[in-house]
Design a protein around this motif. Structure first.
Motif, PDB file in Angstrom:
ATOM      1  N   LEU A   1      -6.755   5.947  -0.031  1.00 39.79           N
ATOM      2  CA  LEU A   1      -6.802   4.605  -0.595  1.00 39.79           C
ATOM      3  C   LEU A   1      -7.885   3.759   0.069  1.00 39.79           C
ATOM      4  O   LEU A   1      -8.433   2.834  -0.533  1.00 39.79           O
ATOM      5  CB  LEU A   1      -5.424   3.930  -0.412  1.00 39.79           C
TER       6      LEU A   1
ATOM      7  N   GLN B   1       0.831  -1.212   0.000  1.00 41.29           N
ATOM      8  CA  GLN B   1       0.000   0.000   0.000  1.00 41.29           C
ATOM      9  C   GLN B   1       0.862   1.257   0.000  1.00 41.29           C
ATOM     10  O   GLN B   1       0.600   2.210  -0.740  1.00 41.29           O
ATOM     11  CB  GLN B   1      -0.932  -0.009   1.218  1.00 41.29           C
TER      12      GLN B   1
ATOM     13  N   TYR C   1      -2.390   7.965   1.841  1.00 45.99           N
ATOM     14  CA  TYR C   1      -2.740   6.612   2.287  1.00 45.99           C
ATOM     15  C   TYR C   1      -4.210   6.512   2.700  1.00 45.99           C
ATOM     16  O   TYR C   1      -4.887   5.535   2.376  1.00 45.99           O
ATOM     17  CB  TYR C   1      -1.830   6.215   3.451  1.00 45.99           C
TER      18      TYR C   1
ATOM     19  N   VAL D   1      -0.519   9.370  -3.883  1.00 43.59           N
ATOM     20  CA  VAL D   1      -1.878   9.317  -3.343  1.00 43.59           C
ATOM     21  C   VAL D   1      -1.794   9.199  -1.820  1.00 43.59           C
ATOM     22  O   VAL D   1      -1.064   8.340  -1.316  1.00 43.59           O
ATOM     23  CB  VAL D   1      -2.649   8.113  -3.916  1.00 43.59           C
TER      24      VAL D   1
ATOM     25  N   CYS E   1       0.983   4.092  -2.971  1.00 41.97           N
ATOM     26  CA  CYS E   1       0.655   5.484  -2.620  1.00 41.97           C
ATOM     27  C   CYS E   1       1.799   6.427  -2.982  1.00 41.97           C
ATOM     28  O   CYS E   1       1.577   7.513  -3.528  1.00 41.97           O
ATOM     29  CB  CYS E   1       0.345   5.592  -1.120  1.00 41.97           C
TER      30      CYS E   1
END
Length: 476
Positions: A400, A386, A397, A395, A390
Motif C-alpha cells: 500500500l 489502512q 500492508y 493487499v 488491506c
C-alpha cells in the motif's frame, strides 16, 4: 341558590363560549345535555361515540378547567354516550368518566373505547352491519410505496403471496421482524390493503399488540372475555403489530393462543410483526412460539446505499420535490440506520430550505445532517483504516505504501486516503505522510478519483460503501 346539573352546565357554557370560536361551539357544545349532578360529579349526555372521542381529544382540558371553576378542584366530569345496541333497533347508553381517551392519543389510528358498552364488538362502526368494520389500515401503506431491495426482498415477496392468497399459502403465519424504522408496520399494512383490494369481501383487521392487550383487559374487567375472543375468531386476515409486547401480558397470551388456533385451523391468515425473530422473544409462552414457527419468518435489514437512494427519490417524487443528485447521494450515504431517519432527514432539509428561503445544496445538507449523524465515540486512526482496507482487498500492508501502478494496489490506496480524510481529523499532509511520504495534492487527487468512480462503477461503489460501514462500526 341550589346548584343543579343544568345551572352548572349553563355557567360552564358561558365561559366556553368566550373561548371557543362560534362554529366549533355550535357543533360540539350546543348538542350536549346536562343530565345529573352528584356532589362534585357532573354527568353530561353526548349524542354518539364519535362525539365523545372528539371532545376527549380536543376539549377535555378545557372542560375540566371550566368545571373546576364551578365545582372546585375536586370536580369530575362523566359522559353518557348514546350508542346503537345492535340489530334490535333500540338505542342504549353507557356512562364513561372523562379522560379515558388519553391513553389512546398516540398519533396512531385509534379504536373505540369499550366500557360497559352493549356493543359487544369493539371494532364495529356504530350503525353498520355486524362485520362491516374499519380494518384500521393506513391507505398510504401499499406495496407500491414499499421500495424493494436486497434488505427486504424475501419479506416483501412473501407479503405479496399472502395478500394474493390469504390463508391458502404456506406462509401462515407470516412473521416480519427487524429493527426500528425498517418498515415492519408499512409492509404489514400493505398486505392488509392489498387483501382489501383483491378480496373486498375478506374481513381484515390491523391492531397493535398494546391495543389488543388494553382491550382484552377492558373486557376482562367486564366479564366479557368470551365475546372478545369470539369477535377475533371471525376475522379473515388478522395483522398484529409488535407481538414482542405480549411478553408482559400472560393472560392476553392465553386469549391470543385461542384466537390463533381457531384462525389457523379455519384457514384464516395471520400476519405478525416483531423487533426480533420468534426464537429470541423472551417471556412468550412456548406453545405460542412454536406456532409462530409454523409459517415463515422474514427479516427486514438496514437498506443498502442503492435502496436508500431509491427510497429518497420515491419520496421526493410522491411529494413533488426536487433536489440535486449530489445532495440525494450525500443524504443516502450518511443516513444508514433506518428508513424513518432517512425520511426525517429529508423533511428537515426541506424545512430548513423553506424557512431560510435558500436553495437546497450540499452545504445546507451537511449543516442539517449534523443533527442526524452520530459523533463517533472513539477516534479512528489512519493506521486502523489502512489495516481494514488491506484486509478487505487482501493487499499486503507494505504494498500500500510502495510506488506501484498495479490497478488493485492504486485503488486500495486511493480508497484508504478517501476514508482517512472522511473519518479522521488529520490534515491532507499528514494523511499523505502515512503513505510513503506522498504530498497533499496526491491525497486530493485520490479522493476525487474515488468520488468519480463511485458515480460510474457500481462494484467499486459497493466496495467503498462496505468499507465505510466497517469504519463506522469500528467508531461506535
Amino acid at each position: 341558590m341550589t346548584k343543579t346539573a343544568e345551572s352548572i352546565w349553563s355557567n360552564c357554557l358561558k365561559i366556553i363560549k368566550d373561548i371557543v370560536d362560534w362554529q366549533p361551539y355550535k357543533t360540539w357544545f350546543e348538542p350536549i345535555k346536562a343530565v345529573e349532578l352528584k356532589g362534585n360529579v357532573l354527568l353530561i349526555q353526548v349524542p354518539s361515540q364519535f362525539f365523545f372521542e372528539y371532545l376527549e381529544e380536543h376539549y377535555v382540558t378545557l372542560l375540566a378547567k371550566t368545571l373546576k371553576r364551578e365545582l372546585g378542584k375536586e370536580a369530575r366530569l362523566e359522559y353518557r354516550i348514546m350508542v346503537d345496541s345492535g340489530s334490535n333497533g333500540h338505542n342504549g347508553t353507557m356512562d364513561v368518566p372523562a379522560g379515558n381517551m388519553k391513553m389512546y392519543n398516540n398519533n396512531e389510528m385509534d379504536f373505540p373505547l369499550i366500557i360497559n358498552s352493549p356493543v359487544k364488538n369493539p371494532f364495529v362502526i356504530p350503525g353498520l352491519k355486524k362485520m362491516q368494520i374499519d380494518p384500521q389500515l393506513n391507505a398510504t401503506y401499499t406495496f407500491d410505496s414499499f421500495i424493494e431491495g436486497d434488505c427486504n426482498r424475501v419479506a416483501r415477496r412473501a407479503g405479496k403471496t399472502v395478500a394474493e392468497k390469504p390463508g391458502a399459502n404456506s406462509f401462515n403465519p407470516l412473521v416480519i421482524y427487524g429493527g426500528v424504522g425498517l418498515g415492519k408496520t408499512h409492509l404489514a399494512q400493505a398486505i392488509g390493503n392489498e387483501v382489501k383490494r383483491l378480496h373486498p369481501n375478506k374481513v381484515v383487521l390491523y391492531v397493535s399488540s398494546e391495543k389488543f392487550i388494553n382491550q382484552f383487559q377492558d373486557h376482562s374487567r367486564n366479564n366479557a372475555i368470551n365475546d372478545f375472543i369470539h369477535f377475533y375468531q371471525l376475522i379473515d386476515v388478522l395483522i398484529i403489530d409488535d407481538v414482542q409486547f405480549f411478553s408482559r401480558a400472560e393472560r392476553s397470551q392465553d386469549a391470543f393462543f385461542a384466537i390463533f388456533n381457531h384462525l389457523h385451523q379455519s384457514g384464516k391468515q395471520l400476519v405478525l410483526t416483531s423487533d426480533k425473530p420468534p426464537k429470541d422473544l423472551d417471556g412468550m409462552q412456548e406453545r405460542l412460539l412454536s406456532r409462530f414457527r409454523w409459517g415463515l419468518s422474514a427479516d427486514l435489514q438496514i437498506p443498502d446505499y442503492e435502496t436508500r437512494i431509491e427510497i429518497l427519490e420515491r419520496k421526493m417524487k410522491n411529494d413533488g420535490l426536487d433536489m440535486p443528485k449530489e445532495v440525494v447521494k450525500y443524504v443516502a450515504y450518511n443516513i444508514s440506520t433506518n428508513v424513518r431517519e432517512l425520511e426525517g432527514a429529508l423533511i428537515s432539509l426541506l424545512a430548513q430550505s423553506s424557512l431560510n428561503k435558500r436553495e437546497i445544496d450540499l452545504e445546507l445538507a451537511k449543516k442539517v445532517l449534523r443533527n442526524f449523524v452520530k459523533t463517533s465515540s472513539k477516534e479512528i486512526t489512519i493506521d486502523a483504516i489502512q489495516k481494514m482496507v488491506c484486509e478487505y482487498f487482501d493487499v499486503p500492508y507494505d504494498k500500500l505504501l510502495q510506488k506501484t501502478r498495479k490497478r488493485e494496489i492504486v485503488q486500495a490506496r486511493q480508497i484508504t486516503m478517501y476514508l482517512a480524510k472522511a473519518f479522521t481529523k488529520n490534515s491532507l499532509k499528514t494523511i499523505g505522510e502515512h503513505f510513503g511520504g506522498r504530498d497533499h495534492t496526491t491525497v486530493i487527487h485520490s479522493c476525487q478519483t474515488v468520488k468519480d468512480l463511485m458515480d460510474t462503477d457500481s462494484l467499486f461503489r459497493e466496495n467503498v460503501m462496505e468499507l465505510t460501514q466497517k469504519v463506522q462500526l469500528a467508531a461506535m
